[in-house]
Design a protein around this motif. Structure first.
Motif, short mmCIF file in Angstrom:
data_model
loop_
_atom_site.label_atom_id
_atom_site.label_comp_id
_atom_site.label_asym_id
_atom_site.label_seq_id
_atom_site.Cartn_x
_atom_site.Cartn_y
_atom_site.Cartn_z
N MET A 1 -2.26 -4.88 -30.21
CA MET A 1 -3.60 -4.98 -30.76
C MET A 1 -4.55 -5.65 -29.78
O MET A 1 -5.68 -5.20 -29.61
CB MET A 1 -3.51 -5.77 -32.08
N THR A 2 -4.10 -6.70 -29.14
CA THR A 2 -4.94 -7.42 -28.18
C THR A 2 -5.22 -6.55 -26.97
O THR A 2 -6.33 -6.61 -26.40
CB THR A 2 -4.23 -8.73 -27.75
N ALA A 3 -4.25 -5.73 -26.58
CA ALA A 3 -4.45 -4.84 -25.43
C ALA A 3 -5.56 -3.83 -25.74
O ALA A 3 -6.41 -3.55 -24.88
CB ALA A 3 -3.15 -4.14 -25.09
N LEU B 1 -8.02 -4.20 -27.83
CA LEU B 1 -9.27 -4.94 -27.89
C LEU B 1 -9.80 -5.26 -26.50
O LEU B 1 -11.01 -5.17 -26.25
CB LEU B 1 -9.06 -6.23 -28.68
N SER B 2 -8.90 -5.59 -25.58
CA SER B 2 -9.33 -5.92 -24.21
C SER B 2 -9.81 -4.68 -23.46
O SER B 2 -10.54 -4.80 -22.48
CB SER B 2 -8.19 -6.60 -23.45
N VAL B 3 -9.46 -3.50 -23.89
CA VAL B 3 -9.95 -2.27 -23.27
C VAL B 3 -11.20 -1.77 -24.00
O VAL B 3 -12.15 -1.30 -23.37
CB VAL B 3 -8.85 -1.18 -23.31
N LEU B 4 -11.22 -1.91 -25.30
CA LEU B 4 -12.31 -1.37 -26.11
C LEU B 4 -13.61 -2.16 -25.95
O LEU B 4 -14.69 -1.57 -25.84
CB LEU B 4 -11.89 -1.34 -27.58
N VAL B 5 -13.54 -3.46 -25.90
CA VAL B 5 -14.76 -4.28 -25.83
C VAL B 5 -15.54 -4.02 -24.54
O VAL B 5 -16.75 -3.79 -24.58
CB VAL B 5 -14.43 -5.78 -26.02
#
Length: 82
Positions: free
Chosen positions: A1-3, A5-9
């Motif tokens: 999930m964090t991965a 988010l780190s690409v999407l933001v």
């Protein structure tokens, strides 16, 4: 999930910046020159004042530019060519 988010933001921020650049370029092109506005307000005609009141500066400046084009056209036609 964090991965994800780190690409999407960063992608969302990049697309937002690109969209704002397009908006800014359109606003920059449609801005009114200060000298043109000053000249229109120094010698307003009734139709220009009415357009300024009802429709805003864009319509009033459009009428002012048309008046200037007509005036320049008659000056050119009055000058004798040699």
């Amino acid at each position: 999930m964090t991965a994800w988010l780190s690409v999407l933001v960063p992608l969302l921020v990049m697309f937002f910046a690109l969209g704002m650049e397009r908006v800014e370029s359109r606003l920059r092109e449609s801005t009114v020159r200060q000298d043109e506005l000053d000249e229109m307000l120094e010698q307003p005609r009734p139709d220009e004042v009415r357009a300024l009141f009802r429709s805003g500066t864009s319509r009033a400046l459009e009428l002012f530019r048309l008046r200037n084009r007509r005036r320049r056209g008659t000056r050119r036609s009055q000058v004798p060519s040699t």
